[in-house]
Design a protein around this motif. Structure first.
Motif, PDB file in Angstrom:
ATOM      1  N   GLY A   1      12.098 -17.513  -6.854  1.00  0.00           N
ATOM      2  CA  GLY A   1      11.239 -17.400  -8.015  1.00  0.00           C
ATOM      3  C   GLY A   1      11.930 -16.597  -9.110  1.00  0.00           C
ATOM      4  O   GLY A   1      13.057 -16.134  -8.936  1.00  0.00           O
ATOM      5  N   GLN A   2      11.234 -16.417 -10.228  1.00  0.00           N
ATOM      6  CA  GLN A   2      11.816 -15.727 -11.367  1.00  0.00           C
ATOM      7  C   GLN A   2      11.658 -14.212 -11.275  1.00  0.00           C
ATOM      8  O   GLN A   2      12.289 -13.470 -12.030  1.00  0.00           O
ATOM      9  CB  GLN A   2      11.192 -16.228 -12.681  1.00  0.00           C
ATOM     10  N   GLY A   3      10.815 -13.752 -10.380  1.00  0.00           N
ATOM     11  CA  GLY A   3      10.619 -12.320 -10.169  1.00  0.00           C
ATOM     12  C   GLY A   3       9.416 -11.773 -10.909  1.00  0.00           C
ATOM     13  O   GLY A   3       9.001 -12.293 -11.952  1.00  0.00           O
ATOM     14  N   THR A   4       8.858 -10.705 -10.367  1.00  0.00           N
ATOM     15  CA  THR A   4       7.752  -9.997 -11.004  1.00  0.00           C
ATOM     16  C   THR A   4       8.021  -8.499 -10.896  1.00  0.00           C
ATOM     17  O   THR A   4       8.439  -8.004  -9.841  1.00  0.00           O
ATOM     18  CB  THR A   4       6.398 -10.375 -10.376  1.00  0.00           C
ATOM     19  N   GLN A   5       7.813  -7.783 -11.998  1.00  0.00           N
ATOM     20  CA  GLN A   5       8.146  -6.359 -12.048  1.00  0.00           C
ATOM     21  C   GLN A   5       7.036  -5.524 -11.414  1.00  0.00           C
ATOM     22  O   GLN A   5       5.855  -5.692 -11.739  1.00  0.00           O
ATOM     23  CB  GLN A   5       8.347  -5.919 -13.503  1.00  0.00           C
ATOM     24  N   ASN A  50       0.826  -1.194   0.000  1.00  0.00           N
ATOM     25  CA  ASN A  50       0.000   0.000   0.000  1.00  0.00           C
ATOM     26  C   ASN A  50       0.868   1.254   0.000  1.00  0.00           C
ATOM     27  O   ASN A  50       2.064   1.185   0.290  1.00  0.00           O
ATOM     28  CB  ASN A  50      -0.907   0.011   1.226  1.00  0.00           C
ATOM     29  N   SER A  51       0.260   2.364  -0.324  1.00  0.00           N
ATOM     30  CA  SER A  51       0.965   3.657  -0.333  1.00  0.00           C
ATOM     31  C   SER A  51       2.277   3.568  -1.102  1.00  0.00           C
ATOM     32  O   SER A  51       3.330   3.992  -0.618  1.00  0.00           O
ATOM     33  CB  SER A  51       1.222   4.124   1.106  1.00  0.00           C
ATOM     34  N   LEU A  52       2.206   3.033  -2.283  1.00  0.00           N
ATOM     35  CA  LEU A  52       3.416   2.780  -3.064  1.00  0.00           C
ATOM     36  C   LEU A  52       4.089   4.078  -3.484  1.00  0.00           C
ATOM     37  O   LEU A  52       3.430   5.086  -3.768  1.00  0.00           O
ATOM     38  CB  LEU A  52       3.087   1.920  -4.281  1.00  0.00           C
ATOM     39  N   LYS A  53       5.416   4.027  -3.520  1.00  0.00           N
ATOM     40  CA  LYS A  53       6.249   5.173  -3.871  1.00  0.00           C
ATOM     41  C   LYS A  53       7.097   4.809  -5.095  1.00  0.00           C
ATOM     42  O   LYS A  53       7.348   3.625  -5.347  1.00  0.00           O
ATOM     43  CB  LYS A  53       7.172   5.510  -2.697  1.00  0.00           C
ATOM     44  N   PRO A  54       7.588   5.813  -5.816  1.00  0.00           N
ATOM     45  CA  PRO A  54       8.449   5.517  -6.971  1.00  0.00           C
ATOM     46  C   PRO A  54       9.662   4.662  -6.595  1.00  0.00           C
ATOM     47  O   PRO A  54      10.105   3.823  -7.397  1.00  0.00           O
ATOM     48  CB  PRO A  54       8.863   6.896  -7.459  1.00  0.00           C
ATOM     49  N   GLU A  55      10.186   4.855  -5.390  1.00  0.00           N
ATOM     50  CA  GLU A  55      11.357   4.084  -4.962  1.00  0.00           C
ATOM     51  C   GLU A  55      11.040   2.618  -4.666  1.00  0.00           C
ATOM     52  O   GLU A  55      11.951   1.827  -4.418  1.00  0.00           O
ATOM     53  CB  GLU A  55      12.017   4.728  -3.733  1.00  0.00           C
ATOM     54  N   ASP A  56       9.771   2.242  -4.708  1.00  0.00           N
ATOM     55  CA  ASP A  56       9.394   0.838  -4.591  1.00  0.00           C
ATOM     56  C   ASP A  56       9.525   0.104  -5.933  1.00  0.00           C
ATOM     57  O   ASP A  56       9.373  -1.118  -5.983  1.00  0.00           O
ATOM     58  CB  ASP A  56       7.959   0.699  -4.079  1.00  0.00           C
ATOM     59  N   THR A  57       9.785   0.843  -6.989  1.00  0.00           N
ATOM     60  CA  THR A  57       9.934   0.226  -8.306  1.00  0.00           C
ATOM     61  C   THR A  57      11.122  -0.728  -8.317  1.00  0.00           C
ATOM     62  O   THR A  57      12.244  -0.353  -7.980  1.00  0.00           O
ATOM     63  CB  THR A  57      10.134   1.309  -9.380  1.00  0.00           C
ATOM     64  N   ALA A  58      10.861  -1.978  -8.690  1.00  0.00           N
ATOM     65  CA  ALA A  58      11.897  -3.017  -8.682  1.00  0.00           C
ATOM     66  C   ALA A  58      11.295  -4.319  -9.186  1.00  0.00           C
ATOM     67  O   ALA A  58      10.073  -4.430  -9.354  1.00  0.00           O
ATOM     68  CB  ALA A  58      12.446  -3.220  -7.277  1.00  0.00           C
ATOM     69  N   VAL A  59      12.169  -5.288  -9.395  1.00  0.00           N
ATOM     70  CA  VAL A  59      11.717  -6.664  -9.587  1.00  0.00           C
ATOM     71  C   VAL A  59      11.621  -7.302  -8.206  1.00  0.00           C
ATOM     72  O   VAL A  59      12.575  -7.244  -7.429  1.00  0.00           O
ATOM     73  CB  VAL A  59      12.674  -7.464 -10.484  1.00  0.00           C
ATOM     74  N   TYR A  60      10.475  -7.875  -7.918  1.00  0.00           N
ATOM     75  CA  TYR A  60      10.238  -8.483  -6.613  1.00  0.00           C
ATOM     76  C   TYR A  60      10.373 -10.000  -6.733  1.00  0.00           C
ATOM     77  O   TYR A  60       9.756 -10.620  -7.610  1.00  0.00           O
ATOM     78  CB  TYR A  60       8.855  -8.107  -6.096  1.00  0.00           C
ATOM     79  N   TYR A  61      11.153 -10.578  -5.819  1.00  0.00           N
ATOM     80  CA  TYR A  61      11.417 -12.005  -5.815  1.00  0.00           C
ATOM     81  C   TYR A  61      10.905 -12.627  -4.516  1.00  0.00           C
ATOM     82  O   TYR A  61      11.069 -12.033  -3.449  1.00  0.00           O
ATOM     83  CB  TYR A  61      12.915 -12.283  -5.905  1.00  0.00           C
ATOM     84  N   CYS A  62      10.359 -13.814  -4.606  1.00  0.00           N
ATOM     85  CA  CYS A  62      10.078 -14.565  -3.392  1.00  0.00           C
ATOM     86  C   CYS A  62      11.147 -15.628  -3.222  1.00  0.00           C
ATOM     87  O   CYS A  62      11.760 -16.080  -4.195  1.00  0.00           O
ATOM     88  CB  CYS A  62       8.674 -15.169  -3.397  1.00  0.00           C
ATOM     89  N   ALA A  63      11.384 -15.987  -1.983  1.00  0.00           N
ATOM     90  CA  ALA A  63      12.446 -16.926  -1.648  1.00  0.00           C
ATOM     91  C   ALA A  63      12.001 -17.810  -0.498  1.00  0.00           C
ATOM     92  O   ALA A  63      11.135 -17.421   0.293  1.00  0.00           O
ATOM     93  CB  ALA A  63      13.718 -16.173  -1.284  1.00  0.00           C
ATOM     94  N   ALA A  64      12.619 -18.985  -0.404  1.00  0.00           N
ATOM     95  CA  ALA A  64      12.262 -19.931   0.650  1.00  0.00           C
ATOM     96  C   ALA A  64      13.511 -20.624   1.172  1.00  0.00           C
ATOM     97  O   ALA A  64      14.480 -20.827   0.442  1.00  0.00           O
ATOM     98  CB  ALA A  64      11.258 -20.962   0.135  1.00  0.00           C
ATOM     99  N   THR A  65      13.452 -20.994   2.442  1.00  0.00           N
ATOM    100  CA  THR A  65      14.565 -21.694   3.061  1.00  0.00           C
ATOM    101  C   THR A  65      14.071 -22.495   4.253  1.00  0.00           C
ATOM    102  O   THR A  65      13.068 -22.134   4.876  1.00  0.00           O
ATOM    103  CB  THR A  65      15.647 -20.712   3.521  1.00  0.00           C
ATOM    104  N   ARG A  66      14.782 -23.545   4.581  1.00  0.00           N
ATOM    105  CA  ARG A  66      14.498 -24.294   5.804  1.00  0.00           C
ATOM    106  C   ARG A  66      15.402 -23.809   6.933  1.00  0.00           C
ATOM    107  O   ARG A  66      15.236 -24.219   8.070  1.00  0.00           O
ATOM    108  CB  ARG A  66      14.678 -25.791   5.582  1.00  0.00           C
TER     109      ARG A  66
END
Length: 123
Positions: free
Chosen positions: A114-118, A84-100
C-alpha cells in the motif's frame, strides 16, 4: 494484480490507541498472506505483524508484542491492526503488504504494498 489501501492513521497521545485498516482489491483473497510494516524517518522498514491467509496464525515483532493485534476479515478483503498503549517510538509510516509466498518478517518476500499511512504518537 492486488491493490492495497491503508487508512486509520493519525495523531494520538502516548498510551492511546489507533486501529489501522488495509483494504485489498483486485484478485486479493484468503490465499494471500498479509503483513504490516513500518518505517520511521532515517530507519529501515521494520516488520510489525503478519497473518496467514486463513487468519489462523499471527506473528509479531518483539517491539509490539502484547500491544498490537493483527486480524483480517476475508469476506471484506480487509486486514486490521489494533494498536494499544502507543509509545513515541511507534511513530512511523505504516504499510500493509501481501504475498502468496511463505513469508513473515522479510519485506523482500512481499509482492504488493500500500501507499502507507502516518501514525504519530505525541509525548
Amino acid at each position: 494484480q492486488v491493490q492495497l489501501v491503508e487508512s486509520g492513521g493519525g495523531l494520538v497521545q502516548v498510551g492511546g490507541s489507533l486501529k489501522l485498516s488495509c483494504a485489498a482489491s483486485g484478485r486479493a483473497s484468503s490465499g494471500y498472506r498479509m503483513a504490516w510494516f513500518r518505517q520511521a524517518p532515517g530507519k529501515e522498514r521494520q516488520f510489525v505483524a503478519a497473518i496467514t491467509g486463513s487468519g489462523a496464525s499471527t506473528y509479531y515483532g518483539d517491539s509490539v508484542k502484547g500491544r498490537f493485534t493483527i486480524s483480517r476479515d476475508n469476506a471484506k478483503y480487509t486486514m486490521y491492526l489494533q494498536m494499544n498503549s502507543l509509545k513515541p517510538e511507534d511513530t512511523a509510516v505504516y504499510y500493509c503488504a501481501a504475498t502468496r509466498a511463505f513469508a513473515v518478517h522479510s519485506p523482500d518476500r512481499y509482492d504488493y504494498w500500500g501507499q502507507g499511512t502516518q501514525v504519530t504518537v505525541s509525548p
